[in-house]
Design a protein around this motif. Sequence first.
Motif, mmCIF file in Angstrom:
data_model
loop_
_atom_site.group_PDB
_atom_site.id
_atom_site.type_symbol
_atom_site.label_atom_id
_atom_site.label_comp_id
_atom_site.label_asym_id
_atom_site.label_seq_id
_atom_site.Cartn_x
_atom_site.Cartn_y
_atom_site.Cartn_z
ATOM 1 N N ASP A 10 0.800 -1.222 0.000
ATOM 2 C CA ASP A 10 0.000 0.000 0.000
ATOM 3 C C ASP A 10 0.835 1.277 0.000
ATOM 4 O O ASP A 10 0.339 2.338 -0.349
ATOM 5 C CB ASP A 10 -0.966 0.012 1.195
ATOM 6 N N ASP A 11 2.102 1.214 0.339
ATOM 7 C CA ASP A 11 2.952 2.400 0.404
ATOM 8 C C ASP A 11 3.517 2.723 -0.987
ATOM 9 O O ASP A 11 4.247 1.916 -1.568
ATOM 10 C CB ASP A 11 4.084 2.161 1.411
ATOM 11 N N GLN A 12 3.191 3.907 -1.489
ATOM 12 C CA GLN A 12 3.604 4.312 -2.836
ATOM 13 C C GLN A 12 5.128 4.372 -2.985
ATOM 14 O O GLN A 12 5.666 3.985 -4.022
ATOM 15 C CB GLN A 12 2.993 5.677 -3.187
ATOM 16 N N ASP A 13 5.835 4.855 -1.960
ATOM 17 C CA ASP A 13 7.295 4.912 -2.029
ATOM 18 C C ASP A 13 7.894 3.518 -2.106
ATOM 19 O O ASP A 13 8.815 3.265 -2.895
ATOM 20 C CB ASP A 13 7.868 5.658 -0.821
ATOM 21 N N ASP A 14 7.381 2.600 -1.291
ATOM 22 C CA ASP A 14 7.879 1.222 -1.327
ATOM 23 C C ASP A 14 7.599 0.588 -2.685
ATOM 24 O O ASP A 14 8.428 -0.168 -3.205
ATOM 25 C CB ASP A 14 7.259 0.394 -0.205
ATOM 26 N N GLN A 15 6.450 0.878 -3.262
ATOM 27 C CA GLN A 15 6.136 0.378 -4.610
ATOM 28 C C GLN A 15 7.165 0.881 -5.616
ATOM 29 O O GLN A 15 7.666 0.111 -6.443
ATOM 30 C CB GLN A 15 4.745 0.836 -5.053
ATOM 31 N N MET A 16 7.471 2.175 -5.555
ATOM 32 C CA MET A 16 8.411 2.779 -6.499
ATOM 33 C C MET A 16 9.807 2.167 -6.354
ATOM 34 O O MET A 16 10.450 1.806 -7.344
ATOM 35 C CB MET A 16 8.478 4.286 -6.269
ATOM 36 N N PHE A 17 10.289 2.026 -5.111
ATOM 37 C CA PHE A 17 11.617 1.444 -4.895
ATOM 38 C C PHE A 17 11.664 -0.001 -5.379
ATOM 39 O O PHE A 17 12.643 -0.441 -5.984
ATOM 40 C CB PHE A 17 12.025 1.530 -3.420
ATOM 41 N N GLU A 20 11.770 0.015 -9.197
ATOM 42 C CA GLU A 20 13.091 0.430 -9.674
ATOM 43 C C GLU A 20 14.131 -0.666 -9.462
ATOM 44 O O GLU A 20 14.968 -0.920 -10.329
ATOM 45 C CB GLU A 20 13.526 1.717 -8.978
ATOM 46 N N ALA A 21 14.080 -1.322 -8.307
ATOM 47 C CA ALA A 21 15.040 -2.398 -8.026
ATOM 48 C C ALA A 21 14.856 -3.545 -9.013
ATOM 49 O O ALA A 21 15.838 -4.074 -9.553
ATOM 50 C CB ALA A 21 14.881 -2.893 -6.587
ATOM 51 N N ILE A 22 13.605 -3.915 -9.267
ATOM 52 C CA ILE A 22 13.322 -4.980 -10.228
ATOM 53 C C ILE A 22 13.863 -4.596 -11.607
ATOM 54 O O ILE A 22 14.477 -5.405 -12.301
ATOM 55 C CB ILE A 22 11.799 -5.254 -10.320
ATOM 56 N N GLY A 23 13.642 -3.350 -11.997
ATOM 57 C CA GLY A 23 14.123 -2.871 -13.296
ATOM 58 C C GLY A 23 15.626 -2.956 -13.431
ATOM 59 O O GLY A 23 16.143 -3.227 -14.521
ATOM 60 N N GLN A 30 8.251 -9.513 -15.184
ATOM 61 C CA GLN A 30 6.982 -8.823 -15.438
ATOM 62 C C GLN A 30 6.337 -8.562 -14.080
ATOM 63 O O GLN A 30 5.925 -9.485 -13.391
ATOM 64 C CB GLN A 30 6.083 -9.694 -16.313
ATOM 65 N N LEU A 31 6.248 -7.300 -13.693
ATOM 66 C CA LEU A 31 5.771 -6.926 -12.365
ATOM 67 C C LEU A 31 4.378 -6.329 -12.435
ATOM 68 O O LEU A 31 4.104 -5.444 -13.239
ATOM 69 C CB LEU A 31 6.727 -5.909 -11.735
ATOM 70 N N ASN A 113 17.394 0.661 2.751
ATOM 71 C CA ASN A 113 17.864 1.489 1.637
ATOM 72 C C ASN A 113 17.745 0.726 0.321
ATOM 73 O O ASN A 113 17.571 -0.493 0.296
ATOM 74 C CB ASN A 113 19.305 1.968 1.882
ATOM 75 N N PHE A 114 17.840 1.466 -0.766
ATOM 76 C CA PHE A 114 17.629 0.912 -2.099
ATOM 77 C C PHE A 114 18.663 -0.170 -2.443
ATOM 78 O O PHE A 114 18.317 -1.213 -2.998
ATOM 79 C CB PHE A 114 17.663 2.037 -3.145
ATOM 80 N N LYS A 115 19.910 0.074 -2.111
ATOM 81 C CA LYS A 115 20.973 -0.883 -2.434
ATOM 82 C C LYS A 115 20.692 -2.246 -1.790
ATOM 83 O O LYS A 115 20.822 -3.290 -2.429
ATOM 84 C CB LYS A 115 22.322 -0.333 -1.962
ATOM 85 N N ASP A 116 20.298 -2.232 -0.519
ATOM 86 C CA ASP A 116 20.010 -3.482 0.178
ATOM 87 C C ASP A 116 18.736 -4.144 -0.364
ATOM 88 O O ASP A 116 18.674 -5.370 -0.468
ATOM 89 C CB ASP A 116 19.886 -3.260 1.678
ATOM 90 N N LEU A 117 17.740 -3.332 -0.721
ATOM 91 C CA LEU A 117 16.524 -3.895 -1.322
ATOM 92 C C LEU A 117 16.868 -4.625 -2.614
ATOM 93 O O LEU A 117 16.437 -5.757 -2.837
ATOM 94 C CB LEU A 117 15.495 -2.796 -1.602
ATOM 95 N N LYS A 118 17.660 -4.001 -3.435
ATOM 96 C CA LYS A 118 18.069 -4.614 -4.701
ATOM 97 C C LYS A 118 18.832 -5.919 -4.453
ATOM 98 O O LYS A 118 18.594 -6.930 -5.118
ATOM 99 C CB LYS A 118 18.927 -3.632 -5.493
ATOM 100 N N SER A 119 19.706 -5.919 -3.459
ATOM 101 C CA SER A 119 20.475 -7.115 -3.110
ATOM 102 C C SER A 119 19.566 -8.249 -2.637
ATOM 103 O O SER A 119 19.716 -9.404 -3.052
ATOM 104 C CB SER A 119 21.503 -6.763 -2.032
ATOM 105 N N VAL A 120 18.599 -7.918 -1.762
ATOM 106 C CA VAL A 120 17.658 -8.918 -1.247
ATOM 107 C C VAL A 120 16.832 -9.502 -2.384
ATOM 108 O O VAL A 120 16.683 -10.724 -2.497
ATOM 109 C CB VAL A 120 16.730 -8.285 -0.179
ATOM 110 N N LEU A 121 16.301 -8.636 -3.230
ATOM 111 C CA LEU A 121 15.477 -9.119 -4.343
ATOM 112 C C LEU A 121 16.293 -9.979 -5.298
ATOM 113 O O LEU A 121 15.817 -11.021 -5.755
ATOM 114 C CB LEU A 121 14.828 -7.945 -5.082
#
Length: 142
Positions: A10-17, A20-23, A30-31, A113-121
């Motif tokens: 539900d959080d728009q910022d979390d959706q955006m991050f 972006e990480a998936i991209g 396909q998200l 942070n974004f870097k860690d999100l990308k790493s986790v994903l």
Amino acid sequence: MRKKVMLAEDDQDDQMFFKEAIGEISNEIQLQIKNNGEELMTTLINDHGPVPDIIFIDLNMPIKDGFSCLKEIKVSEKLKNCTVVILTTSNNKDHMDLAYKLGATLYVCKPNNFKDLKSVLNEIFLRDFTVSNLTGKMNYQA
């Protein structure tokens, strides 16, 4: 190989991050993003295409929370074998235990942070969830 991924958040910022990480990880993902659990479940139940390869669910959402979604997914003949990752800010052990009891594949505390999100994903997308007993806790919260 193209992966179909759904995110209920539900959080728009979390959706955006997340998007972006998936991209940055792969253009083969396909998200689809849903704003709450009710939107997620309506889409999953009514979609006649292939089920998602991975469903990411936040626990704290309006209308229908992540636990309710997880319960519905795991009792659905169509969806019960889906890989479900709980992606939440809650590091409450009771929440983790309940998520696994209800059938979550992974429980991940949202990185700060974004870097860690990308790493986790990236780590999640590299896992082979077809092998049994690959559930586990990933906690990247500082």
